[in-house]
Scaffold this motif. Structure first.
Motif, short mmCIF file in Angstrom:
data_model
loop_
_atom_site.label_atom_id
_atom_site.label_comp_id
_atom_site.label_asym_id
_atom_site.label_seq_id
_atom_site.Cartn_x
_atom_site.Cartn_y
_atom_site.Cartn_z
N ALA A 1 -7.22 -0.77 -5.69
CA ALA A 1 -7.90 -0.09 -4.59
C ALA A 1 -7.41 1.34 -4.43
CB ALA A 1 -7.68 -0.87 -3.29
N VAL A 2 -6.10 1.56 -4.60
CA VAL A 2 -5.55 2.93 -4.50
C VAL A 2 -6.15 3.82 -5.57
CG1 VAL A 2 -3.44 4.28 -4.79
CG2 VAL A 2 -3.40 2.23 -3.37
N LYS B 1 1.05 9.12 -5.95
CA LYS B 1 1.15 10.44 -5.30
C LYS B 1 -0.11 10.74 -4.49
CE LYS B 1 4.40 12.27 -8.60
NZ LYS B 1 5.48 11.89 -7.70
N ARG B 2 -0.50 9.75 -3.66
CA ARG B 2 -1.71 9.89 -2.87
C ARG B 2 -1.42 10.20 -1.41
NH1 ARG B 2 -6.31 7.61 -4.74
NH2 ARG B 2 -7.17 8.69 -2.93
N GLY B 3 -0.18 10.33 -1.03
CA GLY B 3 0.13 10.57 0.38
C GLY B 3 -0.06 9.30 1.19
N THR B 4 -0.30 9.47 2.48
CA THR B 4 -0.46 8.31 3.38
C THR B 4 -1.88 7.75 3.25
OG1 THR B 4 1.13 9.23 4.95
CG2 THR B 4 -0.35 7.51 5.75
N MET B 5 -1.97 6.46 3.01
CA MET B 5 -3.26 5.78 2.93
C MET B 5 -3.26 4.63 3.93
SD MET B 5 -4.13 5.76 -1.17
CE MET B 5 -5.90 5.53 -0.89
N THR C 1 -8.58 8.59 1.99
CA THR C 1 -7.30 8.03 2.42
C THR C 1 -7.43 6.65 3.03
OG1 THR C 1 -7.49 9.08 4.60
CG2 THR C 1 -6.36 10.32 2.87
N GLU C 2 -8.69 6.16 3.22
CA GLU C 2 -8.89 4.85 3.83
C GLU C 2 -9.47 3.89 2.81
OE1 GLU C 2 -10.27 3.74 8.16
OE2 GLU C 2 -12.06 3.89 6.89
N LEU D 1 0.84 -1.20 0.00
CA LEU D 1 0.00 0.00 0.00
C LEU D 1 0.87 1.25 0.00
CD1 LEU D 1 -2.70 1.40 0.12
CD2 LEU D 1 -2.72 1.07 2.61
N GLU D 2 1.92 1.27 0.81
CA GLU D 2 2.85 2.40 0.81
C GLU D 2 3.45 2.62 -0.57
OE1 GLU D 2 5.84 1.82 3.73
OE2 GLU D 2 4.45 1.64 5.41
#
Length: 482
Positions: A376-377, A343-347, A383-384, A335-336
């Motif tokens: 999924a991203v 470029k989605r930041g922390t999810m 963010t969840e 996921l990271e």
């Protein structure tokens, strides 16, 4: 940000590559020919050039000399695999076969860029945190553990230890494991940790090459050896001279090729088709398969003497469902990686997503998980990530888990002959029955979604269980004439 130049004359492929790579954070330029690339761009300013082999005017391999130190990744069709070997001899860093899988392309791009960055960095200078890319080979801990092997369970720790011991030798390695467990990653890690790391690693999927071509691909041929042999051709084994040859799905090799491969292993030499002269080669061999070679050998469909020759150092990769706490740990790492590329930041994973990830059986193993998280991203706006974005049906997962619990609890009891056959189904049986019962009314995409796997995984499992895909309009098999 890393810059990539795509040189491809087919606009559809060029556009698809641009969308794929830009979605993962790369800066893209494109050209339709070698001449256009040379006149419009400074080739040395790119981190990577991806070029088709066959282009109008000059071939893509001409870019190798023009690009200087910039690595060139060559794209070629399976029918032109021999030309890809020649490309690597000319200096291409790697090749990828078309049509390519998106995950394979992204892996190849990241691998080449990381390796090129390491070579560019001054010796003795440590990479800064911003120069590192998490969840890639170059970002591993600074110890001597294999960088691609992630996991804390006993099986993965033992695997890492064995890889560390096997890699410095020249002995043949046999990698066993289900589809999607990472057999090729292990092979690449063995090569990277070996004394041959600076030499070529040639990867061959034995199941992807037609049976009629496999011998000429592996051993090469002389001009005039058969119809269409208009020039001498080097085989893949000879191309790997000094380096490593990885034979994936070796259990799919036809018997004739097995006999020739045995001679290569025993004598350390090959003879091109149509030649009377043998050539000495120095190649480290790594083989992989998801099949039980010992059983195949006892049944006569795989040579026993070849099995004994390749079964020197053996590595067994555990399926993802047997890796305990590693499953969630690996999901979070993936996921990271995918969030950073997008470029989605922390999810984060929702409680239902965690439940789904840790209870789903993952028949496609790590490859299936990586594709599910990538999807999924892309689909998640916040963010969840929830289980629905992962494409995992919790109700179906719970039904399968309950079925498995009942089967395990009754394993030591004698089952009555008239018991409900559904309760006796294994997960593999369930997969086969589901596909056979629904393939007439559902598309491949719908089947894959219902099973919670990717289309590629569905195709691979069709091949494994020998379930042919039915053509439209033919719901019933035709009876044989006469």
């Amino acid at each position: 940000m890393q810059k990539i130049l795509i040189v491809e004359d087919e606009s559809v492929i060029r556009a698809a590559l641009r969308r794929l790579l830009e979605r993962h954070g790369y800066i893209l330029d494109e050209a339709g020919s070698v001449a256009e690339a040379q006149s419009d761009y400074s080739l040395a300013s790119y981190d990577l050039i991806i070029s088709d082999l066959r282009l109008p005017g000059s071939p893509g391999t001409d870019l190798i000399a023009l690009a200087g130190s910039t690595p060139v990744l060559i794209m070629t069709s399976y029918a032109s695999l021999r030309s890809a070997v020649d490309s690597m001899r000319m200096g291409a860093v790697d090749y990828i076969a078309k049509p390519f899988d998106h995950a394979d392309m992204l892996q190849a791009v990241q691998r080449v860029i990381d390796k090129h960055a390491q070579h560019k960095a001054p010796k003795g200078k440590k990479a800064t945190k911003s120069e590192k890319t998490e969840a890639t080979p170059s970002s591993a801990a600074q110890d001597n553990n294999p960088t691609m092997i992630i996991g804390e369970c006993d099986a993965m720790q033992a695997l890492a230890e064995h890889v560390g011991k096997f890699a410095p030798t020249d002995s043949t390695v046999l990698v066993l494991g289900e589809t999607g467990t990472g057999k090729e990653l292990v092979a690449r890690e063995i090569h990277a940790l070996s004394r041959r790391a600076e030499q070529t690693l040639i990867s061959v999927n034995c199941a992807a090459i037609p049976e009629t071509l496999i011998e000429s691909e592996l051993f090469g041929y002389e001009k005039g050896a058969f119809t269409g042999a208009n020039t001498n051709r080097m085989g893949l084994i000879e191309a790997a001279d000094g380096g490593t040859l990885f034979l994936d799905e070796i259990g799919e090799l036809p018997m004739e090729a097995q006999a020739r491969l045995l001679r290569f292993i025993q004598e350390g030499e090959i003879r091109r088709i149509g030649s009377v002269h043998s050539r000495k080669v120095n190649v480290r061999l790594i083989c992989a398969t998801h099949r039980d070679l010992q059983t195949l050998a006892s049944e006569g469909s795989f040579r026993q003497d070849l099995f004994y020759r390749i079964n020197v150092l053996r590595l067994k990769l555990p399926p993802l469902r047997e890796r305990g706490k590693d499953i969630l740990f690996l999901a979070e790492r993936l996921l990271e990686k995918q969030a950073a590329r997008a470029k989605r930041g922390t999810m984060t994973l929702s409680p239902r997503a965690i439940q789904a990830i840790t209870t789903y059986q993952w028949p496609g193993n790590v490859r299936e998980m990586e594709h599910a998280i990538e999807r999924a991203v892309i689909l998640t706006d916040g963010t969840e990530i929830d289980n629905e974005a992962l494409g995992i049906d919790l109700e179906l997962v719970n039904i399968n888990r309950l079925r498995g619990d009942r089967m395990n609890s009754g394993a030591n009891k004698r089952q009555p002959r008239n018991s409900d056959p559904v309760e006796d189904l294994s997960l593999e049986d369930y997969f086969q029955r589901f596909v056979i019962e629904h393939q007439d009314s559902m598309s491949e995409t719908e089947l894959a979604q219902k099973l919670g796997i990717s289309r590629k995984c569905l195709w691979e499992r069709r091949q494994r269980f020998e379930i042919p895909r039915k053509k439209a309009g033919g719901s019933r098999p035709r009876k044989a004439a006469g």
